[in-house]
Design an enzyme around this catalytic site. Structure first.
Site, short mmCIF file in Angstrom:
data_model
loop_
_atom_site.label_atom_id
_atom_site.label_comp_id
_atom_site.label_asym_id
_atom_site.label_seq_id
_atom_site.Cartn_x
_atom_site.Cartn_y
_atom_site.Cartn_z
N HIS A 308 0.86 -1.19 0.00
CA HIS A 308 0.00 0.00 0.00
C HIS A 308 0.89 1.23 0.00
CE1 HIS A 308 -3.15 2.81 1.17
NE2 HIS A 308 -4.00 1.88 0.76
N ASP A 366 -7.96 -5.27 0.33
CA ASP A 366 -8.52 -6.09 -0.74
C ASP A 366 -8.20 -7.56 -0.60
OD1 ASP A 366 -9.76 -4.06 -2.24
OD2 ASP A 366 -7.78 -3.37 -2.85
N1 ACO Z 1 4.19 -7.65 -4.83
C1 ACO Z 1 5.52 -7.64 -5.00
N2 ACO Z 1 6.31 -6.57 -4.86
C2 ACO Z 1 5.71 -5.40 -4.54
C3 ACO Z 1 4.30 -5.31 -4.33
C4 ACO Z 1 3.54 -6.50 -4.49
N3 ACO Z 1 2.21 -6.47 -4.32
N4 ACO Z 1 3.97 -4.05 -4.01
C5 ACO Z 1 5.10 -3.35 -4.01
N5 ACO Z 1 6.16 -4.18 -4.32
C6 ACO Z 1 7.57 -3.81 -4.36
C7 ACO Z 1 7.91 -3.00 -5.59
O1 ACO Z 1 8.33 -3.83 -6.65
C8 ACO Z 1 9.02 -2.12 -5.09
O2 ACO Z 1 10.20 -2.90 -5.01
P1 ACO Z 1 11.66 -2.20 -5.25
O3 ACO Z 1 11.80 -1.19 -4.16
O4 ACO Z 1 12.61 -3.33 -5.16
O5 ACO Z 1 11.58 -1.58 -6.62
C9 ACO Z 1 8.61 -1.80 -3.65
O6 ACO Z 1 7.80 -2.93 -3.25
C10 ACO Z 1 7.80 -0.52 -3.51
O7 ACO Z 1 6.68 -0.58 -4.39
P2 ACO Z 1 6.03 0.66 -5.16
O8 ACO Z 1 5.34 0.18 -6.38
O9 ACO Z 1 7.07 1.74 -5.31
O10 ACO Z 1 4.99 1.13 -4.08
P3 ACO Z 1 3.76 2.07 -4.36
O11 ACO Z 1 3.46 2.75 -3.10
O12 ACO Z 1 3.98 2.92 -5.56
O13 ACO Z 1 2.59 1.03 -4.76
C11 ACO Z 1 0.73 -0.40 -4.66
C12 ACO Z 1 1.57 0.65 -3.92
C13 ACO Z 1 0.29 0.13 -6.05
C14 ACO Z 1 -0.56 -0.67 -3.86
C15 ACO Z 1 1.57 -1.69 -4.81
O14 ACO Z 1 1.97 -2.17 -3.55
C16 ACO Z 1 0.84 -2.78 -5.59
O15 ACO Z 1 0.87 -2.78 -6.83
N6 ACO Z 1 0.14 -3.74 -4.88
C17 ACO Z 1 -0.64 -4.75 -5.52
C18 ACO Z 1 -1.98 -4.15 -5.97
C19 ACO Z 1 -2.93 -3.93 -4.80
O16 ACO Z 1 -3.11 -4.78 -3.94
N7 ACO Z 1 -3.58 -2.74 -4.81
C20 ACO Z 1 -4.57 -2.38 -3.79
C21 ACO Z 1 -4.13 -1.22 -2.98
S1 ACO Z 1 -5.28 -0.91 -1.69
C22 ACO Z 1 -6.51 -0.01 -2.41
O17 ACO Z 1 -6.40 0.64 -3.40
C23 ACO Z 1 -7.79 -0.05 -1.75
#
Ligand code: ACO
Length: 432
Positions: A308, A366
């Protein structure tokens, strides 16, 4: 808000820019850069709003590090346990919990507006049956502005109130209609003898040809889900609503823009993606392979329902939903549900894996909601629609707060231009 100062020097310039620093009641301070461009000729640069507060708000407080979520100062877990969705709607909209009289009046006012204009049926009938219900929802919601002309004047307090009541009341009706239409079944009219959530389940599952009794445990679970999803401060869809509303657009159009933003898989579309992922995993023995894929930078796969932007701790909504999920599956005699087993094991493995620990990736709201919906017999393409029903009150409260803010301006971000400098136009015959 108290004020401190921040000093900014740009490059080798001797000029120091003094910027006000505001403190809220809780949470990080915010440096006011509104005058910076006029004074220095520089913009601030923050794609994705990683460090930018777009407004001030009194509605919702989140501390992502500690896993705290509060509406108007009340902890989400306490509201989920002791309150109900209608009361939470009142709280978000008006800032205080209602007394008995205010509550009764609010509930009856919302019920009064639960029907939608009969003509809307023809709008629905124009959609292909295989349409995604979110496509229908955003279209149908925007169309409300064509029907309810007496609640479009955003500068009129009474009209704003009427629009708010209509939006809260009609969202479940529109959502249930989208579902019924997609499966070729007759629309079911709202029943005002039922409460908000039971009425929604009735419109979703009842048929005109036989009696349908709403299961109390399932209605309570759905009401809890609605409370948990009701608001989440300045997320993508809420910011979309505020930005759309900042131009003076009517509230129905603004909420429709929020619905469109919510649809994305990185936002409200994630619970649908969680179920797809759990089904793809299929068996506990396949989990390690999917964890490996999630950690592989060359693989676009991410563990859906994990991570998140704000929570760097267990999402407090996920903790409540984990318990709700168990009670729903127990009620339905589905404790041995394969998807739940995969979800619980996946969570255990991920929470002990250094990749997820180092990046502070925890289950989000979620992760469990999809399993609950699936157990209730709700198809996965409707999951985000349910999120939209719950979030409508958050969008409405945030929109209202913005419109009533005397400092309100049209939202207009700036950019760092990285394209061509001036070029000469070459006629097509002379181009290579
Ligand atoms: N699985 C694997 N790796 C992940 C995940 C994941 N679900 N989420 C983040 N990471 C990793 C990224 O690859 C990144 O790694 P790095 O630092 O080695 O490059 C690091 O964690 C940080 O991730 P970001 O994408 O920079 O984090 P951001 O805050 O931009 O993204 C997000 C947040 C979009 C929710 C992301 O965690 C994601 O895509 N999760 C899966 C989708 C999801 O569950 N969305 C629901 C959110 S809750 C809502 O909207 C109600």
């Amino acid at each position: 808000m108290t004020t401190k100062k921040a000093i900014l020097k740009i490059g080798k310039s001797k000029t120091a820019h003094e910027l006000s620093v505001y403190s809220g009641t809780e949470g990080p301070d915010a440096i006011d850069v509104t005058a910076l461009y006029n004074e220095s000729g520089c913009f601030t640069y923050d794609p994705g709003f990683m460090s930018t507060a777009s407004c001030d708000s009194t509605i919702t407080y989140i501390d992502g590090e500690k896993g705290i979520l509060r509406y108007r100062g009340y902890d989400i877990a306490e509201l989920a346990k002791k309150s109900n969705f209608m009361e939470v709607c009142y709280l978000l909209l008006h800032g205080e919990l209602p007394n008995k009289k205010e509550y009764g009046l609010f509930v009856s006012e919302v019920k009064k507006y639960s029907l939608v204009h009969e003509q809307l049926q023809f709008l629905y009938r124009g959609f292909p049956r295989f349409s995604h219900p979110m496509a229908i929802m955003s279209g149908a919601f925007a169309s409300l502005s064509a029907f309810y002309h007496d609640s479009l004047d955003i500068r009129n307090k009474e009209q704003r109130k009427l629009a708010a009541l209509r939006m809260i009341a009609k969202t479940p009706t529109l959502a249930a209609m989208a579902y019924k239409y997609s499966i070729g079944r007759p629309f079911i009219y709202p029943r005002n003898d039922l409460d908000y959530t039971a009425n929604f389940l009735h419109m979703l599952f009842a048929s005109p040809s036989e009696e349908y009794v709403v299961n109390k445990v399932l209605a309570k679970a759905m009401d809890t889900i609605f409370i948990l999803h009701a608001d989440h401060e300045q997320n993508a869809s809420t910011s979309t609503v505020r930005l759309a509303g900042s131009s003076g657009a009517n509230p129905f159009a603004c909420i429709s823009a929020g619905i469109a933003s919510l649809w994305g898989p990185a936002h409200g579309g994630a619970n649908e993606a969680v179920i797809n992922m759990l089904e793809k995993i299929g068996d506990i023995k396949n989990i390690p392979n999917f964890i490996k894929k999630a950690k592989d930078k060359n693989d676009p796969f991410r563990l859906m329902g994990f991570g998140h932007r704000v929570y760097k701790n267990y999402d407090p909504r996920a903790s409540v939903l984990r318990d709700t999920c168990h009670s729903v599956l127990k009620e339905l005699g589905m404790q041995n549900n394969t998807l739940l087993k995969i979800a619980v094991t996946l969570e255990e493995i991920a929470l002990t894996d250094t990749y997820f620990i180092e990046r502070k990736l925890y289950p989000n709201v979620d992760f469990y909601s999809g399993i609950i919906y699936k157990a209730m017999g709700i198809p996965s393409n409707l999951f985000t629609v349910l999120f939209a029903i719950a979030r409508t009150i958050g969008w409405v409260a945030q929109w209202k707060e913005m419109i009533e803010d005397p400092k309100q301006k049209i939202g207009r971000p700036r950019q760092l231009y990285t394209g061509y400098k001036l070029r000469k136009y070459v006629p097509v015959a002379k181009r290579k």
